[in-house]
Design a protein around this motif. Structure first.
Motif, PDB file in Angstrom:
ATOM      1  N   ASP A  25       0.918  -1.172   0.174  1.00 41.86           N
ATOM      2  CA  ASP A  25      -0.121  -0.002   0.086  1.00 41.86           C
ATOM      3  C   ASP A  25       0.857   1.274   0.152  1.00 41.86           C
ATOM      4  O   ASP A  25       0.256   2.122   0.445  1.00 41.86           O
ATOM      5  N   ARG A  33      -1.095   3.045   9.051  1.00 41.18           N
ATOM      6  CA  ARG A  33      -2.314   3.379   8.092  1.00 41.18           C
ATOM      7  C   ARG A  33      -3.213   4.410   8.875  1.00 41.18           C
ATOM      8  O   ARG A  33      -3.077   4.840  10.190  1.00 41.18           O
ATOM      9  N   GLY A  54      -7.614   0.871   9.069  1.00 43.21           N
ATOM     10  CA  GLY A  54      -7.698   0.411   7.731  1.00 43.21           C
ATOM     11  C   GLY A  54      -9.121  -0.339   7.936  1.00 43.21           C
ATOM     12  O   GLY A  54     -10.231   0.485   7.967  1.00 43.21           O
ATOM     13  N   HIS A  55      -9.300  -1.611   7.487  1.00 42.42           N
ATOM     14  CA  HIS A  55     -10.635  -2.234   7.650  1.00 42.42           C
ATOM     15  C   HIS A  55     -10.986  -2.983   8.804  1.00 42.42           C
ATOM     16  O   HIS A  55     -11.822  -3.785   8.946  1.00 42.42           O
ATOM     17  N   GLY A 145      -9.614  -6.210   9.894  1.00 36.18           N
ATOM     18  CA  GLY A 145      -8.804  -6.078   8.731  1.00 36.18           C
ATOM     19  C   GLY A 145      -7.107  -6.135   8.923  1.00 36.18           C
ATOM     20  O   GLY A 145      -6.668  -5.268   8.426  1.00 36.18           O
ATOM     21  N   GLY A 146      -6.790  -6.985  10.102  1.00 36.96           N
ATOM     22  CA  GLY A 146      -5.497  -6.686  10.334  1.00 36.96           C
ATOM     23  C   GLY A 146      -5.074  -6.003  11.565  1.00 36.96           C
ATOM     24  O   GLY A 146      -6.048  -4.928  11.639  1.00 36.96           O
ATOM     25  N   THR A 215      -1.168  -5.526   7.397  1.00 37.94           N
ATOM     26  CA  THR A 215      -2.523  -6.005   7.051  1.00 37.94           C
ATOM     27  C   THR A 215      -2.804  -7.313   6.840  1.00 37.94           C
ATOM     28  O   THR A 215      -1.831  -8.226   7.631  1.00 37.94           O
TER      29      THR A 215
END
Length: 291
Positions: A25, A33, A54-55, A145-146, A215
């Motif tokens: 990324d 992130r 992130g997610h 998401g990690g 991630t």
């Protein structure tokens, strides 16, 4: 733990990129992130926070209830942790699939907060051996998401920062009996100092290097990770290895030094975000850490 399947070619691509300090990324090995932090998001709690990394999406609520001090610590209150892994976060949490992970996360939080240096537990004592505040910290995993542990630690610290505990007065009559009086004024409350509350920095060993804020794809390329709880002054309070792989002493030393360096910046950014959001009230800015 949520997982993802990768082909050998994808793993080689990720590993080679990490060796060159260039992740998929575009981040470097020590970059986080963007992190979005919101506080005071649940109305029926003493304090709450939501963190999106992130997610990964984490919701934490803190409820302050009166209880009795533990026998071995009559002058202190205490914290209780419960972690719920929502089935909506990943299909792997269906049924009782998330119970083991929830227990693992709760035990890690207990280890971090099982000391006087993280939170002033004596400030939670109302009357020694009789009454104290018990803070029930509920963690809900909405999406995985990690980098779960880092996101959870950030959310817990933000929720404790947001926590308001009603002020209590202990009234004693002539016969020596005590009466507890809670203030009705919502603004007449006490707050916990979160200055020494640590955040977790997870370092994943990928190839010959390690990365922070991995991630799901990067976690799939790592056989071993190191969870390091770091205070705002760079003091390590807890270390835990995760994964089936091994870590050599030199790698552990390098990862510890990285965690101290990254953790101090993380704390400074988080503290700045929390104070800024509190001053803005209902306006919730999205602010990235370490970006």
């Amino acid at each position: 733990m949520a997982s993802v399947s990768l082909s050998e070619a994808e793993k080689v691509y990720i590993v080679h990129g990490v060796q060159e300090d260039l992740r998929v990324d575009g981040r470097g090995c020590e970059d986080y992130r963007g992190v979005e932090v919101e506080t005071d998001v649940v109305s029926n709690t003493s304090g709450s926070a939501r963190v999106r990394l992130g997610h990964t999406d984490i919701l934490v609520g803190v409820k302050a209830e009166m209880g009795t001090p533990k026998l071995e610590k009559p002058n202190e209150g205490y914290l209780e942790f419960f972690v719920d892994c929502s089935a909506n976060a990943t299909p792997e949490f269906e049924g009782r699939g998330g119970d083991d992970l929830g227990t693992e996360i709760a035990n890690t939080l207990y280890r971090i907060f099982h000391n006087k240096s993280s939170v002033d537990l004596e400030a939670l004592c109302i009357s020694p051996r009789e009454h104290c505040w018990v803070l029930y910290v509920d963690v809900l995993l909405l999406e995985c998401g990690g980098n779960l542990f880092d996101a959870i630690s950030i959310a817990v610290k933000a929720a404790l920062f947001n926590t308001r505990i009603p002020r209590v007065r202990v009234l004693e009559d002539e016969e020596g009996s005590k009466d507890i009086e809670l203030s009705d004024d919502p603004y007449d409350s006490i707050r916990l100092s979160v200055e020494h509350v640590p955040c977790i920095v997870t370092l994943c060993k990928i190839g010959c290097r390690h990365v922070v804020d991995a991630t799901l794809q990067e976690e799939a390329c790592s056989l071993a990770s190191l969870l390091v709880a770091v205070t705002s002054k760079g003091v390590v309070t807890c270390v835990r290895k995760v994964g089936k792989g091994s870590l050599d002493p030199e790698s552990i030393f390098e990862m510890m030094e990285t965690s101290k360096r990254v953790g101090k910046v993380l704390h400074a950014s988080l503290q700045s975000v929390l104070h800024k959001e509190e001053s803005l009230g209902p306006r919730r800015p999205k602010i990235g850490f370490l970006g």
